[in-house]
Design an enzyme around this catalytic site. Structure first.
Site, PDB file in Angstrom:
ATOM      1  N   SER A 175      -3.185  -7.899   2.398  1.00 24.97           N
ATOM      2  CA  SER A 175      -3.509  -7.848   3.831  1.00 24.97           C
ATOM      3  C   SER A 175      -4.025  -9.192   4.307  1.00 24.97           C
ATOM      4  O   SER A 175      -3.666  -9.656   5.395  1.00 24.97           O
ATOM      5  CB  SER A 175      -4.566  -6.774   4.093  1.00 24.97           C
ATOM      6  OG  SER A 175      -4.070  -5.507   3.763  1.00 24.97           O
ATOM      7  N   LYS A 190     -18.709  -5.916   7.098  1.00 30.62           N
ATOM      8  CA  LYS A 190     -17.574  -6.812   6.896  1.00 30.62           C
ATOM      9  C   LYS A 190     -16.833  -6.985   8.220  1.00 30.62           C
ATOM     10  O   LYS A 190     -16.827  -6.083   9.057  1.00 30.62           O
ATOM     11  CB  LYS A 190     -16.631  -6.181   5.857  1.00 30.62           C
ATOM     12  CG  LYS A 190     -16.196  -7.165   4.779  1.00 30.62           C
ATOM     13  CD  LYS A 190     -15.488  -6.431   3.669  1.00 30.62           C
ATOM     14  CE  LYS A 190     -14.167  -7.092   3.346  1.00 30.62           C
ATOM     15  NZ  LYS A 190     -13.464  -6.401   2.261  1.00 30.62           N
ATOM     16  N   ARG A 215      -1.867  -5.820  -8.730  1.00 25.23           N
ATOM     17  CA  ARG A 215      -0.799  -6.797  -8.518  1.00 25.23           C
ATOM     18  C   ARG A 215      -0.867  -7.832  -9.634  1.00 25.23           C
ATOM     19  O   ARG A 215      -0.694  -7.508 -10.788  1.00 25.23           O
ATOM     20  CB  ARG A 215      -0.941  -7.438  -7.132  1.00 25.23           C
ATOM     21  CG  ARG A 215      -0.648  -6.475  -5.997  1.00 25.23           C
ATOM     22  CD  ARG A 215      -1.123  -7.019  -4.690  1.00 25.23           C
ATOM     23  NE  ARG A 215      -2.557  -7.340  -4.790  1.00 25.23           N
ATOM     24  CZ  ARG A 215      -3.320  -7.678  -3.776  1.00 25.23           C
ATOM     25  NH1 ARG A 215      -2.823  -7.767  -2.576  1.00 25.23           N
ATOM     26  NH2 ARG A 215      -4.598  -7.931  -3.956  1.00 25.23           N
ATOM     27  N   HIS A 241       0.836  -1.205   0.000  1.00 25.11           N
ATOM     28  CA  HIS A 241       0.000   0.000   0.000  1.00 25.11           C
ATOM     29  C   HIS A 241       0.878   1.266   0.000  1.00 25.11           C
ATOM     30  O   HIS A 241       0.600   2.231  -0.722  1.00 25.11           O
ATOM     31  CB  HIS A 241      -0.890   0.043   1.259  1.00 25.11           C
ATOM     32  CG  HIS A 241      -1.938  -1.025   1.319  1.00 25.11           C
ATOM     33  ND1 HIS A 241      -2.152  -1.789   2.447  1.00 25.11           N
ATOM     34  CD2 HIS A 241      -2.842  -1.449   0.401  1.00 25.11           C
ATOM     35  CE1 HIS A 241      -3.143  -2.636   2.218  1.00 25.11           C
ATOM     36  NE2 HIS A 241      -3.576  -2.452   0.982  1.00 25.11           N
TER      37      HIS A 241
HETATM   38  O1  PNS Z   1      -9.286  -2.694   0.016  1.00 20.61           O
HETATM   39  P1  PNS Z   1     -10.564  -3.116  -0.658  1.00 20.61           P
HETATM   40  O2  PNS Z   1     -11.461  -3.837   0.337  1.00 20.61           O
HETATM   41  O3  PNS Z   1     -10.308  -3.911  -1.905  1.00 20.61           O
HETATM   42  O4  PNS Z   1     -11.331  -1.769  -1.101  1.00 20.61           O
HETATM   43  C1  PNS Z   1     -12.590  -1.819  -1.723  1.00 20.61           C
HETATM   44  C2  PNS Z   1     -13.214  -0.403  -1.862  1.00 20.61           C
HETATM   45  C3  PNS Z   1     -13.247   0.302  -0.529  1.00 20.61           C
HETATM   46  C4  PNS Z   1     -12.386   0.405  -2.834  1.00 20.61           C
HETATM   47  C5  PNS Z   1     -14.643  -0.561  -2.444  1.00 20.61           C
HETATM   48  O5  PNS Z   1     -15.332  -1.543  -1.727  1.00 20.61           O
HETATM   49  C6  PNS Z   1     -15.469   0.722  -2.409  1.00 20.61           C
HETATM   50  O6  PNS Z   1     -15.129   1.690  -3.032  1.00 20.61           O
HETATM   51  N1  PNS Z   1     -16.591   0.717  -1.641  1.00 20.61           N
HETATM   52  C7  PNS Z   1     -17.454   1.860  -1.454  1.00 20.61           C
HETATM   53  C8  PNS Z   1     -18.811   1.673  -2.131  1.00 20.61           C
HETATM   54  C9  PNS Z   1     -18.659   1.895  -3.607  1.00 20.61           C
HETATM   55  O7  PNS Z   1     -18.566   3.017  -4.066  1.00 20.61           O
HETATM   56  N2  PNS Z   1     -18.552   0.786  -4.377  1.00 20.61           N
HETATM   57  C10 PNS Z   1     -18.254   0.805  -5.797  1.00 20.61           C
HETATM   58  C11 PNS Z   1     -19.422   1.011  -6.689  1.00 20.61           C
HETATM   59  S1  PNS Z   1     -20.807  -0.007  -6.310  1.00 20.61           S
END
Ligand code: PNS
Length: 165
Positions: A133, A46, A95, A22
């Site tokens: 993670s 979650k 990645r 990150h």
């Molecule tokens: O580290 P992660 O868990 O892969 O991150 C995922 C994240 C936070 C980028 C994604 O879940 C997100 O943006 N969630 C907020 C809700 C949203 O806007 N979702 C995308 C369109 S439905």
């Protein structure tokens, strides 16, 4: 440069916990953007190992020497949050090929929701290509050595969580 001309990117995620991968992405992002806002999604549905406050503190401490980085949390749609922060881009690390499908879906949905915000994918350094993670948590839980994959303070926190300090 006036505030609205600054190029701001949001780097969103769970950061449970922050890894060297990150941090690598944030550093690369700072070469393209004037400001990077690292934002933790507040998602009660979650299960996370670390609380939002713990994750935020680990992010802040592990990047305390970086300039032009901000740390925040957000709820709801990412594109809405990005708009409130005057960000023009969403930063995501890419990645291996396995990331592609999910990232592609996310990026296209975000583009559908707001066409003015671009998703920018950055390749992590080769060293971090297999760092995630979740895999780090699993290894740490069973006493695996993940010292070179996370900041020192995160390694300490992981040991505490799993009663291995
Ligand atoms: O580290 P992660 O868990 O892969 O991150 C995922 C994240 C936070 C980028 C994604 O879940 C997100 O943006 N969630 C907020 C809700 C949203 O806007 N979702 C995308 C369109 S439905």
């Amino acid at each position: 440069m006036s505030i609205d001309m600054k190029r701001i990117a949001i780097y969103p995620g769970s950061f449970d916990p922050v890894t060297n991968g990150h941090i690598d992405i944030v550093k690369r992002g700072l070469t393209l953007f004037d400001r990077v806002i690292v934002a933790i999604l507040l998602n009660a549905s979650k299960n996370y190992l670390f609380s939002v406050e713990e994750r935020l503190q680990m992010l802040k401490k592990s990047m305390k020497d970086l300039r032009n980085v901000e740390f925040d949390t957000f709820d709801g749609l990412l594109v809405d949050y990005a708009r409130t922060r005057n960000a023009s881009a969403i930063l995501r690390g890419m990645r291996a090929v396995s990331d592609f499908e999910y990232e592609f879906q996310l990026a296209l949905m975000n583009r559908k929701l707001n066409r003015n915000i671009q998703t920018v994918f950055l390749m992590t350094g080769l060293r971090w290509i297999f760092t995630s993670s979740s895999i780090i948590k699993e290894a740490a839980q069973f006493g695996g050595d993940i010292e070179d994959m996370v900041p020192k303070l995160v390694n300490r926190e992981l040991k505490k969580k799993f009663n291995r300090s």
